[in-house]
Design an enzyme around this catalytic site. Structure first.
Site, PDB file in Angstrom:
ATOM      1  N   ASN A 184       0.957  -1.133   0.036  1.00 39.25           N
ATOM      2  CA  ASN A 184       0.064   0.201  -0.096  1.00 39.25           C
ATOM      3  C   ASN A 184       0.865   1.066  -0.077  1.00 39.25           C
ATOM      4  OD1 ASN A 184      -1.712   2.108   0.524  1.00 39.25           O
ATOM      5  ND2 ASN A 184      -2.212   1.518   2.674  1.00 39.25           N
ATOM      6  N   TRP A 185       1.047   1.878  -1.249  1.00 32.86           N
ATOM      7  CA  TRP A 185       2.060   3.077  -1.182  1.00 32.86           C
ATOM      8  C   TRP A 185       1.502   4.257  -0.531  1.00 32.86           C
ATOM      9  CZ3 TRP A 185       3.671   2.420  -7.058  1.00 32.86           C
ATOM     10  CH2 TRP A 185       4.552   1.446  -7.048  1.00 32.86           C
ATOM     11  N   LYS A 186      -0.014   4.181  -0.361  1.00 31.82           N
ATOM     12  CA  LYS A 186      -0.399   5.542   0.371  1.00 31.82           C
ATOM     13  C   LYS A 186      -0.382   6.685  -0.607  1.00 31.82           C
ATOM     14  CE  LYS A 186       0.360   3.324   4.700  1.00 31.82           C
ATOM     15  NZ  LYS A 186       0.240   3.487   6.161  1.00 31.82           N
ATOM     16  N   HIS A 223      -9.335   1.475   5.295  1.00 27.84           N
ATOM     17  CA  HIS A 223      -8.224   1.507   6.024  1.00 27.84           C
ATOM     18  C   HIS A 223      -8.209   2.289   7.097  1.00 27.84           C
ATOM     19  CE1 HIS A 223      -4.001   2.372   6.414  1.00 27.84           C
ATOM     20  NE2 HIS A 223      -3.680   1.321   5.837  1.00 27.84           N
ATOM     21  N   GLY A 232       2.727  -1.441   4.295  1.00 23.65           N
ATOM     22  CA  GLY A 232       2.931   0.030   3.823  1.00 23.65           C
ATOM     23  C   GLY A 232       4.376   0.485   3.586  1.00 23.65           C
ATOM     24  N   GLY A 233       4.904   1.103   4.669  1.00 21.77           N
ATOM     25  CA  GLY A 233       6.323   1.374   4.668  1.00 21.77           C
ATOM     26  C   GLY A 233       7.384   0.609   3.974  1.00 21.77           C
ATOM     27  N   GLY A 284       2.283   1.688  10.799  1.00 18.61           N
ATOM     28  CA  GLY A 284       3.474   2.621  10.781  1.00 18.61           C
ATOM     29  C   GLY A 284       4.109   3.175  12.031  1.00 18.61           C
ATOM     30  N   GLU A 314      -6.418   4.717   8.089  1.00 18.21           N
ATOM     31  CA  GLU A 314      -6.175   6.070   7.772  1.00 18.21           C
ATOM     32  C   GLU A 314      -7.556   6.803   7.278  1.00 18.21           C
ATOM     33  OE1 GLU A 314      -2.613   5.656   5.534  1.00 18.21           O
ATOM     34  OE2 GLU A 314      -1.722   4.930   7.543  1.00 18.21           O
ATOM     35  N   SER A 343       3.330  -2.714  10.389  1.00 16.57           N
ATOM     36  CA  SER A 343       4.803  -2.707  10.600  1.00 16.57           C
ATOM     37  C   SER A 343       5.452  -3.888  10.174  1.00 16.57           C
ATOM     38  CB  SER A 343       5.280  -2.450  11.911  1.00 16.57           C
ATOM     39  OG  SER A 343       4.920  -1.099  12.293  1.00 16.57           O
ATOM     40  N   GLU A 366      -5.612  -5.193  10.708  1.00 16.51           N
ATOM     41  CA  GLU A 366      -4.570  -4.147  10.902  1.00 16.51           C
ATOM     42  C   GLU A 366      -4.886  -3.466  12.132  1.00 16.51           C
ATOM     43  OE1 GLU A 366      -2.529  -3.173   6.839  1.00 16.51           O
ATOM     44  OE2 GLU A 366      -4.152  -1.529   7.141  1.00 16.51           O
TER      45      GLU A 366
HETATM   46  C1  PEP Z   1      -0.670  -0.047   5.971  1.00 15.61           C
HETATM   47  O1  PEP Z   1      -0.678   1.071   5.630  1.00 15.61           O
HETATM   48  O2  PEP Z   1      -1.637  -0.757   5.776  1.00 15.61           O
HETATM   49  C2  PEP Z   1       0.553  -0.722   6.867  1.00 15.61           C
HETATM   50  C3  PEP Z   1       0.085  -1.759   7.460  1.00 15.61           C
HETATM   51  O3  PEP Z   1       1.354   0.295   7.073  1.00 15.61           O
HETATM   52  P1  PEP Z   1       2.855  -0.126   7.897  1.00 15.61           P
HETATM   53  O4  PEP Z   1       3.305  -1.521   7.204  1.00 15.61           O
HETATM   54  O5  PEP Z   1       3.494   0.891   7.409  1.00 15.61           O
HETATM   55  O6  PEP Z   1       2.592  -0.235   9.157  1.00 15.61           O
END
Ligand code: PEP
Length: 258
Positions: A11-13, A96, A235-236, A174, A98, A214, A168
């Site tokens: 997920n590149w956000k 999500h 994500g990251g 994050g 966010e 994470s 999640e």
């Molecule tokens: C996400 O954006 O769904 C996520 C899990 O981010 P991260 O891996 O950075 O925690």
């Protein structure tokens, strides 16, 4: 145990311009040809079309990070499912944390989007998960059950072609904080039980359950070694080709794939 696909999603956000996105795919695609994993990339809307074209013939499936439930209309700044499919999207992340926390999305709104996605042949990746306060109050199962029940309201085994649920925990996204593989397994097994109550055993058994929060190259394999963790939403660690390829490589040696 039911045999389910292994699906790792990035997920590149709100990161990456079109050239950056294209460059990522050009480098990742040849590196993962022989890995027995499906790789999904949720890219920014602006990069969808070109990345979907670049990914053609590779193991990479391209999708979006959100959409509106309406088919079209006066909704400034929103995007419709047919615009996503037109641009080459095959899946869409919905709910999500966010979106829930920063943009006030409710289970009811997410439910409408899930139904629109299914009608549009977009695979929904439905995100659920508790906040730290909810976890500390012992409400994790209750929160997750309510999210699943309300977000899947009106969905039936007949109109559900394909569904992915991403668990999640909000406090792990994050932050560098991880749920333990055992905790995630326990929650995923609970999610599958709720899916069985809502949609029957057949759908519950085939639904891919991803964990997100994470995930890094160092913890991907131990997570994937759990029987009910079928994939990861990242994500990251999905932003760098090298790090993401390392996650995929590590997952491909997990017991689910040998
Ligand atoms: C996400 O954006 O769904 C996520 C899990 O981010 P991260 O891996 O950075 O925690």
């Amino acid at each position: 145990m039911a045999k389910r696909d292994v699906i790792i999603a990035g997920n590149w956000k709100m990161y990456k311009t079109i050239p950056e996105a294209e460059n990522f795919v050009e480098r990742l695609a040849p590196a993962i040809n022989d890995i027995p994993i499906e790789v999904y990339l949720a890219v920014p809307y602006t990069a969808l079309f070109s990345v979907a074209q670049k990914a053609e013939g590779s193991k990479i499936t391209v999708g979006a990070q959100n959409m509106n439930d309406a088919s079209e209309g006066a909704f400034t700044g929103e995007i419709a499912s047919k615009m996503l499919t037109d641009a080459g999207a095959k899946f869409v992340i919905l709910g999500h944390s966010e979106r829930r926390q920063l943009f006030g999305e409710t289970n009811e709104f997410i439910n409408r989007k899930v139904k629109t996605a299914l009608e549009s042949s977009l695979v929904p990746i439905l995100c659920v998960g508790e906040t730290l306060d909810e976890r500390n109050a012992g409400q994790t199962d209750e929160v997750v059950r309510q999210q699943l029940t309300e977000c899947l309201d009106g969905v039936t085994p007949e109109n559900i072609d394909s569904l992915i649920v991403a668990y999640e925990p909000v406090w792990a996204i994050g932050t560098g904080e991880n749920a333990t593989p055992e905790d995630v397994q326990e929650e995923h097994s609970f999610v599958r039980k709720v899916l069985e109550d809502l949609l029957g055993k057949k759908v519950a058994d085939k639904t891919v359950l991803q964990y997100g929060g994470s995930v890094k190259p160092g913890n991907a394999k131990i997570l994937m070694d759990q029987p009910d963790i079928d994939g990861l939403l990242i994500g990251g660690a999905s932003l760098s080709t090298e790090t993401f390829a390392e996650v995929l490589e590590n997952v491909s040696t997990s017991k689910l794939n040998i």
